[in-house]
Design a protein around this motif. Structure first.
Motif, short mmCIF file in Angstrom:
data_model
loop_
_atom_site.label_atom_id
_atom_site.label_comp_id
_atom_site.label_asym_id
_atom_site.label_seq_id
_atom_site.Cartn_x
_atom_site.Cartn_y
_atom_site.Cartn_z
N UNK A 88 -13.69 13.49 5.10
CA UNK A 88 -13.55 12.06 5.37
C UNK A 88 -12.52 11.43 4.44
N UNK A 137 -11.76 10.72 1.60
CA UNK A 137 -12.12 10.40 0.21
C UNK A 137 -10.98 9.73 -0.54
N UNK A 138 -10.31 8.79 0.14
CA UNK A 138 -9.28 8.03 -0.57
C UNK A 138 -9.96 6.90 -1.34
N UNK A 139 -9.34 6.49 -2.43
CA UNK A 139 -9.90 5.39 -3.20
C UNK A 139 -9.46 4.08 -2.54
N UNK A 140 -10.43 3.30 -2.06
CA UNK A 140 -10.09 2.16 -1.20
C UNK A 140 -9.32 1.05 -1.92
N UNK A 141 -9.42 0.99 -3.25
CA UNK A 141 -8.80 -0.11 -3.97
C UNK A 141 -7.39 0.23 -4.41
N UNK A 142 -6.88 1.41 -4.02
CA UNK A 142 -5.56 1.81 -4.46
C UNK A 142 -4.62 1.95 -3.25
N UNK A 181 -2.81 9.39 -8.32
CA UNK A 181 -4.04 9.38 -9.10
C UNK A 181 -4.27 10.63 -9.95
N UNK A 182 -4.16 11.85 -9.36
CA UNK A 182 -4.40 13.04 -10.17
C UNK A 182 -3.42 13.14 -11.34
N UNK A 220 3.10 1.22 -0.06
CA UNK A 220 2.35 0.07 -0.57
C UNK A 220 1.16 -0.27 0.31
N UNK A 221 0.91 0.53 1.35
CA UNK A 221 -0.23 0.24 2.22
C UNK A 221 -1.53 0.62 1.53
N UNK A 222 -2.61 -0.05 1.96
CA UNK A 222 -3.93 0.34 1.51
C UNK A 222 -4.55 1.26 2.56
N UNK A 225 -7.18 1.34 4.25
CA UNK A 225 -7.79 0.75 5.45
C UNK A 225 -6.74 0.33 6.47
N UNK A 226 -5.46 0.23 6.06
CA UNK A 226 -4.42 -0.18 6.99
C UNK A 226 -3.84 1.02 7.77
N UNK A 248 -2.10 13.75 -1.84
CA UNK A 248 -2.76 13.65 -3.13
C UNK A 248 -3.10 15.02 -3.68
#
Lengths: 342, 670
Positions: A115, A117-122, A130-131, A160-162, A164-165, A178
């Motif tokens: 699923x 497992x992206x961090x939604x706030x980044x 991130x790593x 620059x997208x999040x 959820x977009x 990632x």
């Protein structure tokens, strides 16, 4: 131990229940199915031994609950096995300290999740970086690297997208990026395309093969989809109720299934996709005919022209030398062989 | 013979058997009545002299023991250096430092530097910009309207009072949120701490406010800082709960992604877990703010100045018009803070590209607003301090309106009140007062046992035993009666309303919105209409309880009915169900577990409100607590508080267990 093996699992057990270590010890690390059931243990992985060779794509496949994800997590020590050994480049992973483990994960392993497992706030960029960020790389260096990987998976312009977009397929591309950001040696993919639509899934499989042709990683790929396994695998390991039932190339599994379970699994697989001209040809007939087919052509490809014509086809190798022949008779035998067996 | 056996094995007998049996005892034992001087021990727990026959009539002198403990903490010097009270007062003095700052900013100013408090124009403008940033113009409008009201209606000093209250909240809310967050994290990381924290949170949240107000007075003192500390104690549990919930509900994959990236424990916490759980955590902050607002009136009891204090004085003086004006201010602030913090919780990060101004429009807007406001304040005194001549007050008109309203309804309301008292409340009270404590213990035990949990049965029996042996059994049963009466009325109102609301999407939306708004009202507000309509009586107390605690009944009924799977509804319709059959044969049975949970929540709300209704004179436990508050009797306050908490927990344990068993039988996830 196999010298080529990147990861080597020896007699991995994972049992859920009360004090499973003690139970295993009491049964000499080899309890029977009845013993396990009688003592109310849930076996996730049973006595699994398998090597992952450098540069190969090993697909572990099985239905849900067969223990394939658990085995994968034992390989990266996300889950601690109840018993057994895991060697990573010859070092026992289960004896490694927390610090060593973090170090291995930071530099040598990448993982892709079902699923995403992206961090939604980044943002996409921050997710991919991130790593590198947790390693302590400075911001410019890591964002540069992240941009490269994003370009590699074809998401340029979406930095620059999040999450959820993005669509599911795009999100998994971020997941792939990632996991590749740290240039890992070993790439774990846990049912990476199962949550995607069939069309997108196909596209992502192609993307995956494209990436692998460039990167040549050592890969452990989990799936419950046998079609996917055949498309991608060098070797397939089939798991059933925690046991590894058979390990082999796709052809081996279909032509020589070890158990009825494997046979049942492979029954619905169209042979035409898997078998090539060589594996069905009449080896005795080496006469050169007018029409030829290459020995490595899959049946899928040659079927229509062989079936349409009344003549016999020569099978040639790469040096255009005739090594056998194929006719309607062989084709039909190969395609409908299972009917004869029944 | 067989028939008797089945009866004895039946559900009905197990649940009501022991109860009926002990009720029958009244005909066997001669001096059974409550009024008799020496009631039989099976009815009222006897007084023992374990504690030296002090002032408390308990079987076990919990109150004396607690008071002894409090004395010890006050007097005993740890290492001969300082007492526990010195310690708590030391902490309080730190709180005071923060308070000094927020009070200076919002209403006192910095006299040392010759700087006044923040002018109203700043607060108004910044609130509006924040509203735009968090959700859009509607929220900005709400915030603007709220503060405009505070400015405009400030004839009796509502603005200053609001700033005093906000100064207290802006210390207590962050403090409570921080404590809740840390405890929540600790509980998730250390299993053993969680085992300790959960029951503590349960008790803390079901303890009535007044009972620990007394302890705060003893260990901290009175005034704003005491109010702030009481508020923090009251407000942190929901934050801890939501933090635990949020951290536990992070998907396993996200955590694994963190581990596989090679995060250390601290990186895991700050870079993965807390951000991934930010929505529930921010909802926790929202809860904290609402709890802090609910406390502004209650903290006024221990001398915290502000809106709550003035509201209380006006309620006591029955100056309802002025009370109403202040009440509106409290409600407006509550709704505004609620919506703002909710918007903050649900806010997703937005993608903005372009130059600096385009990327940070609100930052720039704030910057310019500050410059413009500063110039305005500098040039025109109007913007610094809103002139008193331009403020208004509607309290006189309100007073008149309320008077004429109640006068015109005096006769019908009087009839209604008397009818309620004579035919509903008094008979019910008699029933509850004649219940023997032994019977009640067996009753709750039997239910617990019937639900199949020996541990549960023992726990609830212990709770009831505590109440009985503490010496407040009679009062406790009056509290139970008030709660029960309210529960019946709430169900009669709430369930039909919920059914009606669940029929159509549009109705559901409206009703849930109204519920939302009602729930943001600080509880004391509900006493206003109650006193207006029914003066001071059991009926007005129950009226206040009912409006406050019908909310969860409606909410859970709607939720239960609307959550019946669409497939089942379609299957029933195609089987030829009429609307009525669909409701009673399909939807209601499936929604029933949820409705039970609603009843449980209603019970908790009612218990909470009963304690506040004690302010208008009921004779149950709440009156005793108020008495303990005025005598600073910490032991008594705490023990009565525990009695109330245990009433709530007994009902809560049984109802939640029942509901979840029903749910799992229906195959719903629990």
């Amino acid at each position: 131990m196999n010298k080529e093996a990147k990861i080597s699992c020896k007699n991995i057990w994972k049992l859920y229940g009360e004090a499973p270590e003690k139970f295993l010890k009491n049964t000499n690390n080899n309890p029977t199915t009845e013993e396990i059931k009688k003592n109310n243990y849930i076996p996730a992985v049973r006595d699994a031994s398998i090597d992952v060779n450098t540069g190969e794509i090993l697909v572990i496949m099985g239905l849900s609950g067969s223990g394939k994800s658990t085995l994968l997590r034992c390989m990266s020590k996300l889950i601690e096995p109840t018993h057994g050994q895991v060697f990573f480049e010859g070092n026992d992973l289960l004896k490694a300290s927390e610090k060593e483990l973090i170090d291995i994960r930071r530099h040598k392993m990448g993982m892709v999740f079902q699923h995403f497992a992206l961090l939604p706030h980044r943002t996409v960029l921050q997710n991919v970086a991130f790593p590198l960020e947790v390693q302590g790389q400075e911001i410019q260096k890591r964002e540069e690297r992240a941009k490269d990987v994003i370009k590699l998976v074809g998401l340029e312009g979406r930095e620059k997208y999040y999450p959820r977009e993005l669509s599911g397929g795009q999100q998994q591309r971020v997941g792939l990026a990632r996991s590749l950001a740290v240039e890992p040696d070993v790439w774990f993919l846990d049912e990476p395309f199962s949550a995607l639509d069939p069309l997108i899934r196909k596209e992502m499989q192609n993307e995956f093969l494209r990436l692998q042709s460039m990167l040549k990683k050592t890969i452990v790929f989990i799936t419950h989809d046998f079609d996917e396994a055949i498309r991608l695998a060098d070797r397939i390991a089939i798991m059933y109720e925690g046991l590894i039932v058979q390990v082999g190339t796709p052809e081996e599994l279909i032509t020589k299934p070890a158990t009825d379970y494997v046979a049942e699994f492979t029954k619905d697989i169209p042979r035409s996709k898997l078998l090539n001209a060589e594996s069905i040809m009449n080896e005795k007939d080496k006469k050169p005919y007018e029409n030829t087919v290459n020995y490595s052509d899959k049946i899928e490809k040659i079927a229509s022209k062989v079936l349409k014509s009344e003549s016999i086809f020569s099978v040639v190798d790469d040096n255009k030398e005739v090594i056998g022949s194929v006719s309607k008779k062989e084709l039909i035998k190969a395609l409908f062989a299972e009917d004869k067996n029944e | 013979m067989n028939k008797i056996k089945t009866i004895l094995r039946g559900k009905f007998f197990f649940i009501f058997g022991p109860f009926i049996f002990l009720w029958l005892l009244r005909y066997i034992i001669p001096n059974y009545t409550i009024s008799s001087k020496t009631p039989h021990w099976a009815y009222i727990p006897p007084k023992s002299c374990l504690g030296g026959c002090g002032s408390i009539d308990g079987l076990i002198p919990f109150v004396d023991w607690t008071n002894a403990l409090i004395q010890f903490l006050r007097k005993y010097e740890i290492f001969g250096l300082f007492t526990f009270r010195d310690f708590t007062r030391g902490i309080a003095s730190y709180v005071d430092k923060f308070l000094d700052f927020t009070e200076a900013v919002l209403h006192k100013g910095f006299p040392g530097y010759d700087v006044g408090p923040l002018p109203w124009i700043f607060i108004l403008t910044l609130t509006i910009i924040l509203g735009f940033y968090l959700r859009g113009w509607r929220l900005a409008l709400l915030g603007g309207a709220c503060f405009s009201y505070l400015i405009l209606f400030s004839k009796r000093g509502i603005w200053e009072l609001s700033m005093k209250s906000l100064a207290a909240i802006s210390v207590s809310a962050p403090l409570a949120a921080l404590i809740g967050l840390c405890l929540g994290i600790l509980a998730v990381k250390r299993k053993r701490f969680a085992n300790f924290l959960w029951p503590m949170l349960n008790i803390l949240q079901s303890l009535p406010h007044f009972s620990y107000l007394i302890l705060v007075v003893i260990f901290v003192g009175i005034g704003t800082k005491a109010g702030v500390i009481a508020t923090v104690i009251f407000a942190f549990p929901p934050m801890a709960r939501l933090t635990i919930l949020g951290l536990q509900n992070i998907s396993q994959e996200i955590k694994e992604a963190g581990v596989m990236a090679g995060c250390t424990k601290w990186q895991m916490l700050f870079k993965v877990e807390i951000p991934a759980a930010r929505s529930p955590i921010m909802l926790g902050v929202n809860q904290v703010i609402m709890q802090c607002l609910a406390m502004i009136v209650i903290a006024a009891f221990i001398g915290q100045p502000g809106l709550g204090h003035d509201l209380l004085i006006r309620l006591q003086g029955l100056r309802l018009g002025e009370a109403f004006e202040i009440g509106v201010a409290v409600v407006l602030i509550a709704i505004t803070l609620d919506r703002y913090s909710q918007a903050l919780a649900l806010k997703e990060p937005e993608r903005r590209e372009g130059n600096f101004v385009k990327r940070n429009p609100y930052l720039c807007a704030t910057f310019f607003a500050i410059i413009i406001c500063s110039i305005l304040v500098f040039l025109f005194p109007f913007f610094n301090e809103y002139p008193k001549e331009l403020t208004v007050s509607a309290s006189v008109y309100l007073d008149n309106a309320i008077k004429s309203f109640t006068r015109s309804l005096f006769v019908p309301l009087g009839i209604f009140r008397d009818w309620m008292l004579i035919y509903f409340l008094m008979p019910l009270k008699a029933v509850f007062q004649s219940m023997p404590w032994t019977g009640v213990i067996l009753f709750v035990g039997a239910i617990g046992w019937k639900l199949g949990k020996m541990r549960l049965a023992l726990t609830v029996m212990l709770f009831v035993f505590f109440i009985a042996s503490s010496g407040y059994w009679v009062r406790a049963m009056i509290t139970v009666y008030m709660v029960f009466a309210s529960l019946i009325i709430c169900a009669l109102i709430g369930i039909p309303l919920g059914i009606w609301a669940s029929k159509k999407e549009s109705r559901t939306k409206i009703v849930l919105n109204i519920c939302d708004i009602f729930q943001t009202f600080p509880s004391f507000i509900y006493l206003l209409p109650a006193i207006m309509l029914f003066q001071i009586s059991d009926v007005s107390a129950i009226f206040a309880i009912v409006i406050y605690s019908s909310i969860p009944m409606v909410r859970y009924t709607v939720f239960g009915l609307r959550n019946v799977p669409q497939q089942i509804i379609e299957a029933s319709i195609t089987s030829g169900c009429t609307d009525r059959q669909l409701l009673w044969k399909v939807k209601m049975p499936l929604a029933f577990p949820e409705i039970i949970l609603g009843a449980n929540q209603t019970l908790m709300f009612a218990l909470f409100m009963v304690m506040i209704a004690g302010f208008i004179g009921t004779v149950d436990l709440s009156q005793e607590i108020f008495r303990a508050l005025s005598f600073s009797d910490g032991g008594k306050g705490l023990i009565i508080g525990l009695c109330v908490a245990f009433i709530g927990l007994t009902a809560d344990r049984l109802l939640v267990e029942w509901s979840s068993q029903m749910k799992s039988k229906l195959g719903f996830k629990v």
